[in-house]
Design a protein around this motif. Sequence first.
Motif: not given
Length: 192
Positions: A113-129
């Motif tokens: 798993i490769t994980v990049k860190r950068n300034e891209k705005t994180l997307p909206y998602v739907q969330l269910l707890v």
Amino acid sequence: MAGTSAANVAVGKPDLAVSGGVLVAPIGTTRPTSLAGPIDEAYLSVGYVSADGVTETSERSTEEIRAWGGQKIRTVQTEYGTSLSLTLIESRNATALRFVFGDDNVDVSGGEITVKRNEKTLPYVQLLVSMLDGDNSSHLDVGRAQVTEVGDVTYVDGEAISYELTISCDPDDNGDTLIERKAADGDAEGEG
């Protein structure tokens, strides 16, 4: 008039059989409309959440209108917002990593798993707890969730690598920032 009942005291225990507690899905996924209804298969688990659970914060700002001489005439609401905070502890869960860092920043291939860190705005998602307290279920349903803050990530022997998140719950098409559904006791029907 209904009296008191221990059956009305609930705890926020994760529904581990369903999700590990927290599920994410792309915007536009069919949202649940009841506790008993099905959960769309597009909702995926982000894995274990730390023992601190999930914290909901609602902020409401107001301003007082005063007449000449200082008499308070009215209070008006100027702002409202809801956020959730939680800590994810599965650092090898690709769904969790995509939620924390964005789909475009996580690649799974060749057993890595490769994980990049950068300034891209994180997307909206739907969330269910999803929570389950004995036979009583409840859930928090967010139609527009966005990770807005990731705390410091600590790499230390003897502790899980974790991601402390603040999640903004922005208004959905109906203006709701969060919808909470919970099982009601038999006395709740018709009360209002």
